[in-house]
Design an enzyme around this catalytic site. Structure first.
Site, short mmCIF file in Angstrom:
data_model
loop_
_atom_site.label_atom_id
_atom_site.label_comp_id
_atom_site.label_asym_id
_atom_site.label_seq_id
_atom_site.Cartn_x
_atom_site.Cartn_y
_atom_site.Cartn_z
N GLY A 135 0.81 -1.18 0.00
CA GLY A 135 0.00 0.00 0.00
C GLY A 135 0.85 1.25 0.00
O GLY A 135 2.07 1.17 0.07
N ASP A 251 4.71 -4.58 16.23
CA ASP A 251 5.76 -3.95 15.41
C ASP A 251 6.13 -2.58 15.98
O ASP A 251 6.21 -1.59 15.25
CB ASP A 251 5.29 -3.83 13.96
CG ASP A 251 6.45 -3.59 12.99
OD1 ASP A 251 7.61 -3.91 13.36
OD2 ASP A 251 6.21 -3.08 11.89
N ASN A 444 -15.51 -0.39 53.20
CA ASN A 444 -14.74 -1.20 54.14
C ASN A 444 -13.40 -1.65 53.55
O ASN A 444 -12.68 -2.43 54.17
CB ASN A 444 -15.55 -2.42 54.58
CG ASN A 444 -16.80 -2.04 55.34
OD1 ASN A 444 -16.77 -1.13 56.17
ND2 ASN A 444 -17.90 -2.71 55.04
N LYS A 483 -14.06 -12.44 48.49
CA LYS A 483 -13.81 -11.07 48.90
C LYS A 483 -12.34 -10.91 49.25
O LYS A 483 -11.75 -11.76 49.91
CB LYS A 483 -14.68 -10.70 50.11
CG LYS A 483 -16.18 -10.71 49.82
CD LYS A 483 -16.98 -10.35 51.06
CE LYS A 483 -18.49 -10.36 50.75
NZ LYS A 483 -19.29 -10.04 51.95
N GLU A 488 -4.73 -9.12 51.06
CA GLU A 488 -4.84 -10.35 50.29
C GLU A 488 -4.79 -10.07 48.79
O GLU A 488 -4.32 -10.89 48.01
CB GLU A 488 -6.13 -11.10 50.65
CG GLU A 488 -6.16 -12.50 50.02
CD GLU A 488 -7.32 -13.35 50.48
OE1 GLU A 488 -7.34 -14.55 50.14
OE2 GLU A 488 -8.23 -12.81 51.15
N ASP A 553 11.00 -32.18 61.09
CA ASP A 553 9.72 -31.86 61.72
C ASP A 553 8.52 -32.04 60.79
O ASP A 553 7.38 -31.75 61.18
CB ASP A 553 9.73 -30.43 62.27
CG ASP A 553 10.09 -29.40 61.21
OD1 ASP A 553 10.12 -29.76 60.01
OD2 ASP A 553 10.35 -28.23 61.57
#
Length: 576
Positions: A135, A251, A444, A483, A488, A553
């Site tokens: 093109g 690209d 919260n 939640k 976390e 352990d």
């Protein structure tokens, strides 16, 4: 398939030593050239200057040699890449080796795109300013409508060049992506698309400020750190936007960023989405496309995603800061070997005088392990850029992938990730705080997986729907009504592999294990561990898992902890 503004180049018949790989060059043109190149990939353009008011030898068509330290003759295309693109665009010669790309039928191809047929009545074409292999680009002026009187850039793609189904689909996808993404300030604006029996016309804004490449040259080959930051923030901003929509550019290079005007503070615009594609966070692409100097290692291995763009940005950053390429060879095959095996040099000037943050920024983008590379949103949060003005951190789609893996993990691995999250640095926490805030926690300080869906809806475009990123996030949102508070969330969104890319990784790992010993480690049987990992009873568990558990352990060992962090599975356990 570039656009907007052509540029003068040198004739390699007399200046071969200054020719380099341009990728799919559409910036340097001469419509009178009698022997157009066959391939669009990795070939220096021999075309002469078309600008009437520019000196004939004022620039080159791709990343230049003149400020690089090593002589660089023009390389010949790597055979497998050349054959692939020849196949893609229907120019395979007899007896030429190819990489199978499917059985495209070259007879009876449907070249009707459904675009408007009224281009000639709406626009007056001017001079040609750019030519590629499939093109060319012209300046045009709108005759009527909202754009009446404005100068525009029109990319013209002849339908006779579309000789395979893949080539047709490439054009269709380019137009679709440009239309969908239009609106970001650092992305070239696409106004409309048209067609007739001979051509497809893509009407876009005209960028008159030239390529980023030319600005680099005008500064003697490198930017100051402050000026490089300005460029990086704009590049990362538009790339982060594309990646959030599920679009990988494939690209990225200095030639594919244009300045709107010639002003020093002009906005930078990403162009040329001819090789772009859609990709979901958990999806890998396999076709080899791009430009040799900027191609990521995983692209050559034929399994990559948006991380490949981040490698290319790392190469651009390296060039901006020091004026030379991080990977070099005399042939393209050599360049590919260098990309796969060599490490960039940070010893020669000016690297010793640059800030440690700048070097860390580049190194974390040029990590050969794509899993350890920064995302665009993370790069904007990097300490090197964090204090730069006007930095807006977008939502990072990779967060969804990490949270999905966390939610689906065993309780033992969640405890390990929570221990690791306690070792995060201030810059890490700042990035996670930005992402958490973008997810819209309640009063919260809690989010649910539905927050991901809502956050994505705020940023959705048609491209996001086409890439099916929305489907991916919907799947994550429907996993369970989990939640997460910020603490976390940090554990869930952390990438162990990215942290392994840090120089301080060993300290993080040891500190995390100490946290795990205090809070989450307990005696565990091999059978219980096998159940946690989802291993089959047919596997010789004692042989495979014996070093995961301390004999003293019965608690998880440091080795077991590290493997657990990485998300070891029955498949990975059998890898050498």
């Amino acid at each position: 398939m570039g656009l907007c503004h052509g540029k003068p180049i040198e004739n390699p018949s007399s200046h071969a030593e200054n020719s380099v790989i341009p990728g799919d060059v559409e910036h340097a043109v001469n419509s009178n050239v009698s022997k157009p190149l066959t391939h669009s990939f990795y070939s220096p353009s021999p075309l002469l200057n078309v600008f009437k008011n520019s000196p004939a030898n004022s620039s080159v068509s791709s990343t230049p040699l003149r400020f690089f330290k090593r002589p660089f003759p023009p390389p010949s295309p790597a055979k497998h890449i050349k054959a692939l693109l020849a196949r893609r665009h229907g120019s395979v010669k007899p007896n030429e080796a190819t990489i199978p790309e499917g059985s495209e039928c070259e007879v009876g191809l449907d070249k009707n795109f459904g675009f408007s047929k009224h281009f000639v009545s709406k626009f007056e074409l001017g001079e040609e300013v750019g030519r590629g292999h499939f093109g060319y680009t012209c300046i045009a002026k709108a005759r009527k409508g909202e754009l009446k009187g404005q100068e525009l850039a029109v990319k013209i793609i002849p339908k006779e060049k579309m000789t395979t189904a893949i080539a047709i689909e490439d054009v269709r996808r380019e137009v679709k992506i440009l239309r969908a993404l239009t609106g970001h300030k650092n992305l070239v604006q696409c106004y409309d698309s048209y067609e007739d029996d001979e051509n497809v016309y893509i009407v876009m804004e005209l960028c008159k400020g030239g390529e980023l490449l030319d600005r680099i040259l005008s500064r003697g080959g490198k930017y100051s750190e402050e000026d490089a930051k300005s460029v990086m923030v704009q590049i990362l901003s538009v790339v982060a936007f594309c990646h959030l929509q599920g679009v990988v550019h494939r690209d990225l290079k200095p030639e594919n960023f244009l300045f709107s005007t010639k002003e020093e503070e002009s906005q930078l615009k990403a162009i040329d989405f001819g090789l772009s594609d859609y990709v979901k966070p958990d999806e890998r692409l396999n076709d080899i496309v791009g430009s040799a100097y900027y191609v990521a290692p995983e692209v050559l291995h034929r399994a990559y995603g948006t991380e490949a763009d981040m490698w290319s940005i790392g190469v651009i950053a390296y060039i901006l800061l020091c004026g030379s390429r991080p990977f070099w060879a005399r042939t393209e095959s050599g360049i590919f070997r260098s990309v796969l095996k060599a490490e960039p040099s940070y010893e020669e000037a000016p690297w010793p005088s640059l800030s440690s943050e700048a070097k860390d920024f580049v190194k974390r983008l040029l990590n050969k392990d794509y899993r350890k590379r920064l995302t665009a949103a993370q790069a904007l949060s990097h300490p090197w850029l964090s204090n730069y003005h006007d930095v807006k951190i977008p939502f990072d789609i990779s967060i969804c992938k990490h949270v999905k893996a966390y939610v689906c993990s065993s309780t033992l691995r969640k405890a390990a990730l929570q221990a690791l999250a306690k070792t995060l640095t201030v810059s890490h926490l700042a990035y996670f705080q930005e992402q958490f805030t973008l997810l819209g926690p309640n009063k919260n300080g809690i989010i649910t997986l539905q927050n991901f869906k809502m956050a994505l809806t705020k940023n959705s475009t048609d491209a996001m729907k086409d890439s099916r990123v929305v489907d991916y996030v919907n799947m994550v949102s429907s996993l369970q009504n989990r939640k997460l508070d910020f603490e976390e969330f940090c554990a869930a969104a952390s990438s162990v592999y990215q942290m392994e890319g840090l120089d301080s990784w060993e300290q993080h790992a040891r500190s995390a294990y100490e946290n795990f010993e205090k809070d989450g480690n307990r005696p565990i049987l091999i059978e219980e561990l096998a159940t946690e990992l989802g291993l089959s009873p047919s596997i010789p568990l004692h042989a495979v898992l014996q070093d995961w558990i301390r004999h003293a352990d019965g608690k998880l060992s440091f080795t077991g902890f590290m493997r657990l962090l990485r998300g070891m599975s029955s498949r990975s356990l059998h890898k050498p």
